[in-house]
Scaffold this motif. Structure first.
Motif, PDB file in Angstrom:
ATOM      1  N   ARG A 115       6.442 -27.000   0.154  1.00  0.00           N
ATOM      2  CA  ARG A 115       7.579 -26.078   0.227  1.00  0.00           C
ATOM      3  C   ARG A 115       8.434 -26.357   1.454  1.00  0.00           C
ATOM      4  O   ARG A 115       9.675 -26.350   1.378  1.00  0.00           O
ATOM      5  N   VAL A 116       7.794 -26.598   2.585  1.00  0.00           N
ATOM      6  CA  VAL A 116       8.543 -26.863   3.810  1.00  0.00           C
ATOM      7  C   VAL A 116       9.343 -28.157   3.685  1.00  0.00           C
ATOM      8  O   VAL A 116      10.515 -28.233   4.084  1.00  0.00           O
ATOM      9  N   LYS A 117       8.726 -29.169   3.105  1.00  0.00           N
ATOM     10  CA  LYS A 117       9.416 -30.444   2.969  1.00  0.00           C
ATOM     11  C   LYS A 117      10.539 -30.370   1.936  1.00  0.00           C
ATOM     12  O   LYS A 117      11.620 -30.960   2.125  1.00  0.00           O
ATOM     13  N   ALA A 118      10.323 -29.670   0.839  1.00  0.00           N
ATOM     14  CA  ALA A 118      11.336 -29.591  -0.210  1.00  0.00           C
ATOM     15  C   ALA A 118      12.571 -28.826   0.246  1.00  0.00           C
ATOM     16  O   ALA A 118      13.697 -29.136  -0.171  1.00  0.00           O
ATOM     17  N   ASN A 119      12.384 -27.823   1.103  1.00  0.00           N
ATOM     18  CA  ASN A 119      13.506 -27.013   1.587  1.00  0.00           C
ATOM     19  C   ASN A 119      14.088 -27.531   2.905  1.00  0.00           C
ATOM     20  O   ASN A 119      14.963 -26.868   3.481  1.00  0.00           O
ATOM     21  N   GLU A 128       5.635 -20.581  13.182  1.00  0.00           N
ATOM     22  CA  GLU A 128       6.694 -20.576  12.178  1.00  0.00           C
ATOM     23  C   GLU A 128       6.156 -21.010  10.818  1.00  0.00           C
ATOM     24  O   GLU A 128       6.583 -20.501   9.770  1.00  0.00           O
ATOM     25  N   LEU A 129       5.214 -21.930  10.842  1.00  0.00           N
ATOM     26  CA  LEU A 129       4.598 -22.359   9.588  1.00  0.00           C
ATOM     27  C   LEU A 129       3.759 -21.239   8.986  1.00  0.00           C
ATOM     28  O   LEU A 129       3.612 -21.146   7.761  1.00  0.00           O
ATOM     29  N   LEU A 130       3.235 -20.384   9.844  1.00  0.00           N
ATOM     30  CA  LEU A 130       2.428 -19.267   9.362  1.00  0.00           C
ATOM     31  C   LEU A 130       3.255 -18.311   8.508  1.00  0.00           C
ATOM     32  O   LEU A 130       2.748 -17.751   7.525  1.00  0.00           O
ATOM     33  N   GLU A 131       4.507 -18.109   8.852  1.00  0.00           N
ATOM     34  CA  GLU A 131       5.350 -17.208   8.081  1.00  0.00           C
ATOM     35  C   GLU A 131       5.498 -17.679   6.639  1.00  0.00           C
ATOM     36  O   GLU A 131       5.464 -16.868   5.707  1.00  0.00           O
ATOM     37  N   HIS A 132       5.636 -18.964   6.446  1.00  0.00           N
ATOM     38  CA  HIS A 132       5.740 -19.489   5.082  1.00  0.00           C
ATOM     39  C   HIS A 132       4.393 -19.417   4.365  1.00  0.00           C
ATOM     40  O   HIS A 132       4.351 -19.229   3.141  1.00  0.00           O
TER      41      HIS A 132
END
Length: 233
Positions: A115-119, A128-132
């Motif tokens: 998800r992080v890479k696609a967006n 910040e990664l924890l929020e996702h």
């Protein structure tokens, strides 16, 4: 087999860690190690002995071995090179205090990174990664209350996925040995200490009886109580 029975060999407590998958990584100062896209840390990694390459040679020369359980990606495990019976638990840097984040497996971690890479999301810290991650998990609840206290509006598919995650985490926690448990060899050494200068060894030979010893022994027909004659009334 019929005469001697079965020979049960119980594995050592550290056997759980040895069967986990291995990762050959480099230890970064004040940051830790990166395992499959996530950073893990423990204060022991900041010691000077880990600020230099390891003594390992060959294909993975200079790297350290860290093991992970694909069922629970909240922590990884690092064996102390000075004491092979000690395993350090390296927690994910994005985790808050204990008990506030339910377990997540390889599948959830891959979905998070995808998800992080696609967006095209730029991540500057693990928090910040924890929020996702929380957006994928759905809510923040203690592990022992997940998913019974999950939001009622969550669909059946989401509740099943959450229940599957916590089941994997419970299975992984049940496989892990309790901390600071001595190995079987250590317990045997404590139970059967070797005779030292202050503990004289017990003699295994019997001394031959002497005439003095025979005189001290009571006669089999003698009794310590005086005999009394019983008379009929």
């Amino acid at each position: 087999m019929e005469q001697g029975g079965f020979d049960l060999d119980f594995p050592e407590p550290s056997f759980y860690y040895k069967v986990l998958r291995k990762h050959h990584v480099k230890i970064h100062p004040r940051r830790g190690v990166k395992i499959l896209g996530l950073w893990y840390h423990h204060p022991v990694l900041d010691e000077p002995r880990f600020q230099q390459p390891s003594a390992r040679g060959g294909k993975h020369a200079g790297k350290w071995v860290v093991r992970s359980d694909r069922r629970d990606r909240r922590q990884v495990f690092f064996q102390d090179p000075a004491d092979h019976e000690t395993w350090h638990i390296l927690r994910w840097r994005g985790l808050p205090p204990e008990g506030e984040i339910p377990a997540f497996s390889d599948k959830t971690a891959d979905a998070l990174l995808t998800r992080v890479k696609a967006n095209n999301i730029r991540i500057y810290s693990e928090s910040e990664l924890l929020e996702h991650l929380l957006g994928i998990l759905g809510s923040v609840t203690p592990v022992d209350q997940w998913p019974s206290q999950a939001k009622k509006k969550a669909g059946k598919k989401q509740r099943v996925a959450q229940a599957r995650e916590i089941t994997r985490a419970q299975a992984a926690a049940a496989d892990r040995p309790p901390p600071h448990q001595p190995s079987r060899m250590s317990r045997l050494r404590l139970r059967c200490p070797r005779p030292g200068p202050s503990t004289p060894a017990r003699s295994t030979t019997r001394s031959m009886p002497t005439a003095v010893d025979d005189a001290k022994k009571p006669s089999p027909t003698s009794s310590p109580w005086p005999r009394q004659r019983c008379t009929r009334p």
